[in-house]
Scaffold this active site. Sequence first.
Site, short mmCIF file in Angstrom:
data_model
loop_
_atom_site.label_atom_id
_atom_site.label_comp_id
_atom_site.label_asym_id
_atom_site.label_seq_id
_atom_site.Cartn_x
_atom_site.Cartn_y
_atom_site.Cartn_z
N LYS A 3 2.89 18.31 -0.65
CA LYS A 3 3.29 17.26 -1.59
C LYS A 3 3.58 15.97 -0.85
O LYS A 3 4.08 15.99 0.28
CB LYS A 3 4.56 17.68 -2.36
CG LYS A 3 4.37 18.87 -3.25
CD LYS A 3 5.65 19.24 -3.96
CE LYS A 3 5.44 20.44 -4.87
NZ LYS A 3 6.68 20.86 -5.54
N ASP A 29 -2.21 14.28 -9.13
CA ASP A 29 -0.99 13.47 -9.15
C ASP A 29 -0.11 13.93 -10.31
O ASP A 29 -0.60 14.18 -11.41
CB ASP A 29 -1.33 11.99 -9.36
CG ASP A 29 -1.86 11.31 -8.11
OD1 ASP A 29 -1.87 11.95 -7.04
OD2 ASP A 29 -2.26 10.15 -8.21
N GLU A 49 0.88 -1.17 0.00
CA GLU A 49 0.00 0.00 0.00
C GLU A 49 0.91 1.21 0.00
O GLU A 49 1.68 1.42 0.93
CB GLU A 49 -0.88 0.02 1.26
CG GLU A 49 -1.94 -1.04 1.28
CD GLU A 49 -2.80 -0.97 2.55
OE1 GLU A 49 -2.39 -0.31 3.53
OE2 GLU A 49 -3.87 -1.57 2.54
N HIS A 78 11.36 24.46 -5.95
CA HIS A 78 10.08 25.03 -6.38
C HIS A 78 9.06 25.07 -5.25
O HIS A 78 9.10 24.24 -4.34
CB HIS A 78 9.48 24.19 -7.51
CG HIS A 78 10.37 24.05 -8.69
ND1 HIS A 78 10.38 22.93 -9.48
CD2 HIS A 78 11.29 24.88 -9.24
CE1 HIS A 78 11.26 23.08 -10.45
NE2 HIS A 78 11.83 24.25 -10.33
N TYR A 118 4.29 12.40 -7.45
CA TYR A 118 3.89 13.08 -6.22
C TYR A 118 2.45 13.56 -6.30
O TYR A 118 1.95 13.90 -7.36
CB TYR A 118 4.85 14.22 -5.87
CG TYR A 118 5.02 15.29 -6.92
CD1 TYR A 118 4.35 16.51 -6.82
CD2 TYR A 118 5.88 15.10 -7.98
CE1 TYR A 118 4.52 17.50 -7.76
CE2 TYR A 118 6.06 16.09 -8.93
CZ TYR A 118 5.38 17.29 -8.81
OH TYR A 118 5.55 18.27 -9.76
N ARG A 145 15.82 19.46 -10.43
CA ARG A 145 14.57 20.23 -10.57
C ARG A 145 14.29 20.89 -9.23
O ARG A 145 14.05 20.21 -8.25
CB ARG A 145 13.42 19.32 -10.99
CG ARG A 145 13.63 18.65 -12.34
CD ARG A 145 12.45 17.73 -12.68
NE ARG A 145 12.71 16.91 -13.84
CZ ARG A 145 12.29 17.20 -15.08
NH1 ARG A 145 11.62 18.30 -15.30
NH2 ARG A 145 12.56 16.38 -16.07
N ASP A 205 15.40 27.31 -13.63
CA ASP A 205 16.03 26.96 -12.36
C ASP A 205 17.41 27.59 -12.21
O ASP A 205 17.85 27.86 -11.09
CB ASP A 205 16.10 25.45 -12.18
CG ASP A 205 14.73 24.86 -11.86
OD1 ASP A 205 13.82 25.60 -11.46
OD2 ASP A 205 14.57 23.63 -12.02
#
Length: 192
Positions: free
Chosen positions: A72, A48, A28, A62, A132, A59, A170
């Site tokens: 998140k 999602d 799960e 943010h 995420y 990355r 970035d």
Amino acid sequence: MNFIRTNIHDLVIIEPTVHYDERGYLSETFRQDQLEKFLGFKVNFCQDNESKSNYGVLRGLHYQSIPFPQTKLVRVLQGKVLDVAVDARKGSPTFGHHVAVELSSENRRQLFVPKGFAHGFVALSETATLAYKVDNYFKPQCDTGIAFDDPFLGIDWKLPAAELILSQKDKNQVPFLEVTHFDVNSYLYDEL
């Protein structure tokens, strides 16, 4: 599921229970009831997201600003990343501190990142697929970030700077102390 508080109390590592047998495994990966019981407040995930990155792709950092900040829940489906969350909540005792956690398809760990934190990751494997959940829909006008290499934050991304691959966006993020920070009391969750 095992829930582990990090040195920043609100950031939580989740280790799902995995059941193996001769056929493979079953796990799960998300249980709303168990997460909320551990946290003591409600989280309503509504979207999602999934991204795939090559080795060295960084990355971040943010976050989504007011009025649509995001919580998140991050996990890796394939590969390995160093996942980082920075406390951007002005008034928090851990303001400007960060937690860095290795998430991989092998360890199956997840990181719960509440509102008020900037988030980023770097791919440590040949490729890495990250998934995420968020509790607010993506709003481009609120999409913002912080410089990944800000000396004030002192984040060790575990790779030499020459190996990091960043988007132009970035590369041009501003230093941590120059961004608008969240008020630590602005993002209280609904208690159970």
